[in-house]
Each structure stands twice: as C-alpha cells, then as structure tokens.
Write a protein that holds these residues in place. Structure first.
Motif, PDB file in Angstrom:
ATOM      1  N   SER A 125      40.647  45.492  44.129  1.00 29.33           N
ATOM      2  CA  SER A 125      39.197  45.458  44.299  1.00 29.33           C
ATOM      3  C   SER A 125      38.814  44.995  45.696  1.00 29.33           C
ATOM      4  O   SER A 125      39.639  44.445  46.444  1.00 29.33           O
ATOM      5  N   SER A 127      36.976  42.504  46.233  1.00 24.52           N
ATOM      6  CA  SER A 127      37.097  41.051  46.181  1.00 24.52           C
ATOM      7  C   SER A 127      38.496  40.598  46.585  1.00 24.52           C
ATOM      8  O   SER A 127      38.669  39.642  47.361  1.00 24.52           O
ATOM      9  N   GLU A 162      33.667  54.107  44.313  1.00 25.57           N
ATOM     10  CA  GLU A 162      33.512  52.871  43.541  1.00 25.57           C
ATOM     11  C   GLU A 162      32.282  52.092  43.992  1.00 25.57           C
ATOM     12  O   GLU A 162      31.633  51.410  43.190  1.00 25.57           O
ATOM     13  N   PHE A 163      31.922  52.197  45.262  1.00 25.67           N
ATOM     14  CA  PHE A 163      30.769  51.457  45.771  1.00 25.67           C
ATOM     15  C   PHE A 163      29.453  51.951  45.169  1.00 25.67           C
ATOM     16  O   PHE A 163      28.440  51.255  45.230  1.00 25.67           O
ATOM     17  N   GLU A 172      30.785  41.419  36.287  1.00 29.23           N
ATOM     18  CA  GLU A 172      31.448  42.316  37.237  1.00 29.23           C
ATOM     19  C   GLU A 172      30.498  42.694  38.370  1.00 29.23           C
ATOM     20  O   GLU A 172      30.899  42.765  39.537  1.00 29.23           O
ATOM     21  N   THR A 175      30.246  39.683  40.710  1.00 32.04           N
ATOM     22  CA  THR A 175      31.458  39.539  41.510  1.00 32.04           C
ATOM     23  C   THR A 175      31.511  40.577  42.622  1.00 32.04           C
ATOM     24  O   THR A 175      31.874  40.272  43.767  1.00 32.04           O
ATOM     25  N   ALA A 176      31.138  41.814  42.287  1.00 28.85           N
ATOM     26  CA  ALA A 176      31.133  42.887  43.288  1.00 28.85           C
ATOM     27  C   ALA A 176      30.166  42.549  44.423  1.00 28.85           C
ATOM     28  O   ALA A 176      30.506  42.682  45.608  1.00 28.85           O
ATOM     29  N   SER A 179      31.513  39.699  46.606  1.00 28.04           N
ATOM     30  CA  SER A 179      32.622  40.104  47.477  1.00 28.04           C
ATOM     31  C   SER A 179      32.097  40.887  48.679  1.00 28.04           C
ATOM     32  O   SER A 179      32.615  40.741  49.795  1.00 28.04           O
ATOM     33  N   TYR A 206      25.994  46.652  46.656  1.00 23.45           N
ATOM     34  CA  TYR A 206      27.125  46.800  45.735  1.00 23.45           C
ATOM     35  C   TYR A 206      26.925  45.841  44.579  1.00 23.45           C
ATOM     36  O   TYR A 206      26.731  44.640  44.785  1.00 23.45           O
ATOM     37  N   GLY A 207      26.967  46.375  43.360  1.00 27.45           N
ATOM     38  CA  GLY A 207      26.725  45.515  42.201  1.00 27.45           C
ATOM     39  C   GLY A 207      25.364  44.849  42.303  1.00 27.45           C
ATOM     40  O   GLY A 207      24.349  45.514  42.522  1.00 27.45           O
TER      41      GLY A 207
END
Length: 316
Positions: A125, A127, A162-163, A172, A175-176, A179, A206-207
């Motif tokens: 990841s 992170s 993924e972004f 999650e 955390t994303a 990071s 992101y997230g």
C-alpha cells in the motif's frame, strides 16, 4: 517468438508436455524461453512445475534464470524444492539470489532486494511505501535510492487506479488519506530526487484525505515544479497551477514554465503513459485500446469539423 499453434502443442497439460518442452528447450531463443515459462504459469496455477524451474535455472541467460526463480515455489517442502532453492541462492546473478530469498521490504536490504520486494508485493500500500521512505530518509539512505523505490511502487500496474478507489470501509479510507498526507509531508523535506518522484506521483485526494491548494502552494520549488507540470492532473493541481500563473512574481521561472506547459517534456507520450498506468491489463491489449481511443478521438474531431463546415455552407 514461438508460434501460437506450437505454443499450444508444447504447453498442453498432458503427459507429453514435459518431454516436448525438454526436447524443444535447447533450440529456443531467450525470448521464446521466457514466453514458454509465462505460458506454463497459466496451466500450473501461477507457478511453473519444478522440472521447468530446473531448466530455467540451468540456462545461460540470467533473465531466464531470474524468470524461473521469480515464479518458483521455494518453500523447501520437498527435496526437489530444497535443491532448486540452494541452486538459486548461489547463482552468479544478484537478481536471482535476491528473488529466491523473497524478503520483506526493510531499509536494511541492499537496493536491488528492496526494488524486488516492492515489485513482488502485490498487496503493498501507499502507507507501507511512505513509512519505508520516511524510515529510509531518517537512516540516511541516499535520496537517489529512495527515489528508485518510490518509482518502482508508483509504476506498478494498478497503483494509479487504486488512487481512484471509493472506500466502503471508514478505517481504510482514513488510513489511505493519512498516508497520502504523510507522503506530501515527506516530499517537503526529502532530497531532490525523492521530492521529484513524490510530487510527480502522489495523489492529491485519496480516501478521506484531501490536499488543499493552499497547502500545496507551501511546498518547496522542486515539489511545485513537478506538481504543476505533471500530466496526471487533479482539480487541486489545476488550482495550484492557476494560482502560480496569476501571481508569477512569487514563483521561480522553472515553476512558471511547468505551470504553463512550456517545459521540455514530451507531453503526448507522457499522457499515453499515464493512461496506461491507470489500467491493469496486458501491455499489448492496452496499446490496442489506447490506439483505438486515439483514432476515435481524431474521427470525432473530423466529423465535428465537417458538420461545422456544412452548417456554414447552408447559412445555419
């Protein structure tokens, strides 16, 4: 390259598969041997049979030995696996030796092993990367080596896609976002090589995390330069670029050039490169998709131009 019909005959999962491949192997070129190993992965659930690994590890070409070791199963469950692992561990090629050990990413590893660990970890990841880079910076690892690790991660297929993930799990997503923000904090203090890599690749959203334009505008020149000039644009990046152009007296000439798309980079090729990274498919398929998209775009432009001329002719 092996003809598709021949490849099908060689790799058919039947009792003749092994003797046929062993008979063909000495006369195959390096590229064909790599092709054959890849084809066998499909038949054997993502790992080649031990006898094929043994053939690969005995090859004169280091890339073939690496390709065989890369996909092999070195868990020492059988005498054959132990023998293959021991053979790979003393190979003259550092790539082969590194891949057979399958280490987890740590700053203590030599650089080649770090890069292999990043490439091999399919679940790695952002992170994990940022934590590693931060620890590496604190430990005094050269910025050029950390930049290579950063690039190896961001260039993995599917990372950019993924972004754009819409998280359903709140933790999650948190955390994303954290990071990503940590990554930008790292970019602020990193040496130039790593700062460039992070500025060129990090998402701005992101997230649950969002980098506001006013936060990004506080970054050093080296970060701003690559942020405003990158092809993979975001609303936050565009806002930063607009602000730079509206207040040219506040920024260096290099930042201004990149913000106004006047740098020396080949933008059309970079655009295709970024689009390709955003999809996880085989290279040939991607090239075909992108080529078709380019042709459709050109056709649409021609049609619109023709319609415009026709309307002008008829006075409408």
């Amino acid at each position: 390259m092996i003809l598709e019909s021949v490849l099908e005959e060689l790799t058919r999962k039947s009792p003749l598969c092994q003797p046929l491949i062993k008979a063909a192997w000495p006369d195959l070129c390096t590229e064909s041997r790599l092709q054959l190993i890849d084809a066998m992965l499909v038949l054997h659930m993502s790992r080649p049979p031990d006898w094929l690994v043994k053939l690969a590890l005995g090859d004169a070409a280091a890339i073939v030995r690496f390709w065989g070791a890369k996909h092999a199963y070195f868990h020492h469950d059988t005498a054959e696996e132990r023998a293959l692992a021991e053979r790979a561990e003393v190979d003259e090629c550092a790539l082969v030796r590194a891949v057979v050990r399958s280490p987890s990413l740590t700053i203590e590893l030599p650089q080649l092993a770090r890069l292999l660990a990043i490439r091999s970890d399919i679940d790695m990841s952002l992170s994990t990367l940022v934590s590693f880079l931060d620890a590496g910076l604190a430990a005094g690892i050269p910025g050029s080596e950390l930049a290579e690790c950063s690039e190896e991660f961001f260039l993995k297929p599917g990372v950019r896609a993924e972004f754009a993930t819409k998280f359903t799990n709140g933790m999650e997503a948190h955390t994303a976002g954290s990071s990503m923000k940590d990554g930008w904090t790292l970019a602020r203090k990193a040496e130039p090589e790593l700062a460039r890599s992070l500025a060129w690749n990090l998402p701005t959203k992101y997230g649950m995390g969002l980098m506001k334009a006013e936060e990004l505008l506080q970054m050093p020149d080296i970060v701003l330069q690559y942020l405003v000039g990158r092809v993979y644009q975001t609303p936050e990046q565009q806002e930063v670029a607009s602000h730079v152009l509206e207040h040219p007296e506040r920024y260096s000439e290099r930042v201004l050039n990149w913000a106004s798309n006047q740098s020396d980079i080949e933008r059309p090729e970079l655009e295709k490169h970024w689009r390709r990274l955003s999809i996880s498919r085989s290279g040939e398929t991607l090239d075909a998709i992108l080529e078709v998209k380019d042709q459709v775009t050109a056709l649409e432009s021609t049609v619109r131009e023709g319609i415009g001329k026709r309307r002008g002719f008829f006075g409408s």
